[in-house]
Design an enzyme around this catalytic site. Structure first.
Site, PDB file in Angstrom:
ATOM      1  N   THR A   9       0.778  -1.229  -0.504  1.00 41.87           N
ATOM      2  CA  THR A   9       0.284  -0.026   0.158  1.00 41.87           C
ATOM      3  C   THR A   9       1.131   1.014  -0.030  1.00 41.87           C
ATOM      4  O   THR A   9       2.163   1.021   0.839  1.00 41.87           O
ATOM      5  CB  THR A   9      -1.195   0.250   1.081  1.00 41.87           C
ATOM      6  OG1 THR A   9      -2.590   1.096   1.233  1.00 41.87           O
ATOM      7  CG2 THR A   9      -0.284   0.566   2.206  1.00 41.87           C
ATOM      8  N   ASN A  11      -0.768   4.000   1.016  1.00 43.45           N
ATOM      9  CA  ASN A  11      -1.621   4.955   1.918  1.00 43.45           C
ATOM     10  C   ASN A  11      -1.442   4.775   3.887  1.00 43.45           C
ATOM     11  O   ASN A  11      -1.125   3.781   4.205  1.00 43.45           O
ATOM     12  CB  ASN A  11      -3.095   3.836   1.871  1.00 43.45           C
ATOM     13  CG  ASN A  11      -3.958   4.676   2.704  1.00 43.45           C
ATOM     14  OD1 ASN A  11      -3.638   5.138   3.951  1.00 43.45           O
ATOM     15  ND2 ASN A  11      -5.644   4.543   2.882  1.00 43.45           N
ATOM     16  N   GLY A  13      -2.708   5.935   6.526  1.00 43.17           N
ATOM     17  CA  GLY A  13      -3.480   4.646   7.153  1.00 43.17           C
ATOM     18  C   GLY A  13      -3.508   3.785   7.052  1.00 43.17           C
ATOM     19  O   GLY A  13      -3.609   2.761   8.442  1.00 43.17           O
ATOM     20  N   LYS A  14      -3.672   3.008   6.368  1.00 44.34           N
ATOM     21  CA  LYS A  14      -3.486   0.900   6.272  1.00 44.34           C
ATOM     22  C   LYS A  14      -2.642   1.226   6.838  1.00 44.34           C
ATOM     23  O   LYS A  14      -2.296   0.185   7.393  1.00 44.34           O
ATOM     24  CB  LYS A  14      -3.189   0.846   4.573  1.00 44.34           C
ATOM     25  CG  LYS A  14      -4.720   1.157   4.512  1.00 44.34           C
ATOM     26  CD  LYS A  14      -4.781   0.288   2.417  1.00 44.34           C
ATOM     27  CE  LYS A  14      -6.243  -0.133   2.393  1.00 44.34           C
ATOM     28  NZ  LYS A  14      -6.460  -0.899   0.707  1.00 44.34           N
ATOM     29  N   ASP A  73      -7.749  -6.669  -0.387  1.00 48.44           N
ATOM     30  CA  ASP A  73      -8.481  -5.971  -0.816  1.00 48.44           C
ATOM     31  C   ASP A  73      -9.824  -5.702  -0.333  1.00 48.44           C
ATOM     32  O   ASP A  73     -10.454  -6.709   0.680  1.00 48.44           O
ATOM     33  CB  ASP A  73      -9.015  -6.438  -2.143  1.00 48.44           C
ATOM     34  CG  ASP A  73      -9.841  -6.206  -3.240  1.00 48.44           C
ATOM     35  OD1 ASP A  73      -9.143  -5.208  -3.265  1.00 48.44           O
ATOM     36  OD2 ASP A  73     -10.431  -6.554  -4.323  1.00 48.44           O
ATOM     37  N   GLY A 164     -15.177   6.442   2.230  1.00 48.96           N
ATOM     38  CA  GLY A 164     -15.792   5.110   0.896  1.00 48.96           C
ATOM     39  C   GLY A 164     -17.384   5.102   1.452  1.00 48.96           C
ATOM     40  O   GLY A 164     -18.129   6.434   1.501  1.00 48.96           O
ATOM     41  N   LYS A 186     -13.791   2.225  14.872  1.00 43.91           N
ATOM     42  CA  LYS A 186     -14.265   2.224  13.455  1.00 43.91           C
ATOM     43  C   LYS A 186     -12.917   0.519  13.164  1.00 43.91           C
ATOM     44  O   LYS A 186     -13.529  -0.689  13.193  1.00 43.91           O
ATOM     45  CB  LYS A 186     -14.346   2.688  12.373  1.00 43.91           C
ATOM     46  CG  LYS A 186     -14.523   1.519  10.907  1.00 43.91           C
ATOM     47  CD  LYS A 186     -14.246   2.971   9.672  1.00 43.91           C
ATOM     48  CE  LYS A 186     -14.297   2.166   8.547  1.00 43.91           C
ATOM     49  NZ  LYS A 186     -13.571   2.689   7.335  1.00 43.91           N
TER      50      LYS A 186
HETATM   51  P1  IMP Z   1      -9.492  -1.058  -0.556  1.00 45.03           P
HETATM   52  O1  IMP Z   1      -9.622  -2.558  -1.396  1.00 45.03           O
HETATM   53  O2  IMP Z   1      -9.826  -1.111   0.695  1.00 45.03           O
HETATM   54  O3  IMP Z   1      -9.046  -0.177  -1.669  1.00 45.03           O
HETATM   55  O4  IMP Z   1     -10.962  -0.803  -0.666  1.00 45.03           O
HETATM   56  C1  IMP Z   1     -11.880  -0.648  -1.942  1.00 45.03           C
HETATM   57  C2  IMP Z   1     -13.263  -0.543  -1.979  1.00 45.03           C
HETATM   58  O5  IMP Z   1     -13.763  -0.772  -0.905  1.00 45.03           O
HETATM   59  C3  IMP Z   1     -12.839   1.476  -1.464  1.00 45.03           C
HETATM   60  O6  IMP Z   1     -12.663   2.230  -2.076  1.00 45.03           O
HETATM   61  C4  IMP Z   1     -14.394   1.706  -0.589  1.00 45.03           C
HETATM   62  O7  IMP Z   1     -14.856   2.216  -1.625  1.00 45.03           O
HETATM   63  C5  IMP Z   1     -14.755  -0.136  -0.373  1.00 45.03           C
HETATM   64  N1  IMP Z   1     -14.255   0.127   1.117  1.00 45.03           N
HETATM   65  C6  IMP Z   1     -13.589  -0.716   1.188  1.00 45.03           C
HETATM   66  N2  IMP Z   1     -13.318  -0.654   2.593  1.00 45.03           N
HETATM   67  C7  IMP Z   1     -14.515   0.130   3.577  1.00 45.03           C
HETATM   68  C8  IMP Z   1     -14.720   1.095   4.451  1.00 45.03           C
HETATM   69  O8  IMP Z   1     -13.664   1.139   5.628  1.00 45.03           O
HETATM   70  N3  IMP Z   1     -15.598   1.723   4.074  1.00 45.03           N
HETATM   71  C9  IMP Z   1     -16.072   2.241   3.588  1.00 45.03           C
HETATM   72  N4  IMP Z   1     -16.120   2.306   1.940  1.00 45.03           N
HETATM   73  C10 IMP Z   1     -14.845   0.447   2.417  1.00 45.03           C
END
Ligand code: IMP
Length: 209
Positions: A9, A11, A13-14, A73, A164, A186
């Site tokens: 990542t 990011n 935060g992650k 993911d 999100g 959270k």
């Molecule tokens: P990623 O795989 O963590 O990048 O998440 C992909 C997409 O899923 C994000 O862009 C959000 O639209 C949605 N998503 C994943 N986790 C969350 C969360 O904790 N809250 C809100 N949306 C989330």
């Protein structure tokens, strides 16, 4: 022996959430992120499931960097939409919004969901966030976990925190949307937090072998 693990990542935060919890599995882990590997091309997330994408990223980056790599993911699964947005969560409204601004895209995504669920009654608005977490060496998958959190899609957005789909994801056992929780609350109940908490003892064992 110090074990270097790449977290797939950029990011911050992650990275912080993951290393804070998994760092307790062993003091002998040195964490790196993709920021340290700007030349590695981005892996395309074209799998059909969260697990496919997490595995592909973990193996792909492990191979490119020559290091053990953790990738995840995640996304939102809505029962009344047959599992959509699913692996398309990040850009669900890409057909109607082409913004590269994340907040704008996030809003377009949840507005599309609210429109699609307009006539769906409360008891059929069940949904869950899912997170698949995967550790791979350059040769093979070493560990995997899946975390979920159950919720219901609200009729309108509530709350200012998070990102999100958080403003429309209502969690009944805390009587709040995910966007009404602070980061700490959270992480304590989220799909990602749950996947990481299952992962920690498995990683501890692996590092002992
Ligand atoms: P990623 O795989 O963590 O990048 O998440 C992909 C997409 O899923 C994000 O862009 C959000 O639209 C949605 N998503 C994943 N986790 C969350 C969360 O904790 N809250 C809100 N949306 C989330």
């Amino acid at each position: 022996m110090i074990r270097t693990i790449l977290v797939a990542t950029t990011n911050p935060g992650k990275l912080e959430e993951l290393t804070a919890l998994l760092g307790q599995a062993s003091r002998d882990i040195k964490w790196l992120s993709l920021k340290e590997f700007p030349d590695i091309p981005e892996m395309v997330e074209d799998g059909e499931t969260f697990a496919d994408n997490a595995r592909k990223k973990a193996l792909g980056y492990a191979n490119a960097a020559g290091l053990w790599t953790i990738a995840d993911d995640s996304g939102l699964v809505i029962d009344a939409l047959n599992g959509a947005p699913g692996v398309y969560s990040a850009r669900y409204a890409a057909d109607e919004c082409s913004s590269s601004n994340r907040k704008t895209m996030d809003r377009a995504n949840w507005e599309k969901v609210l429109r699609q669920l307009k006539d769906i009654p409360d008891k059929k608005r069940t949904a869950r966030f899912v997170c698949h977490l995967c550790l791979a060496s350059p040769q093979k998958i070493l560990l995997e976990t899946t975390g979920t959190i159950e919720g219901v899609i609200n009729h309108c957005p509530v709350g200012e925190n998070g990102f999100g789909y958080d403003p429309i994801f209502y969690i009944s056992f805390v009587d709040k949307t995910a966007a009404q929780l602070d980061n700490h609350e959270k992480n304590g109940i989220s799909h990602r937090g749950n996947a990481i908490r299952q992962f920690k003892p498995l990683l501890e064992n692996l590092l002992k072998q």
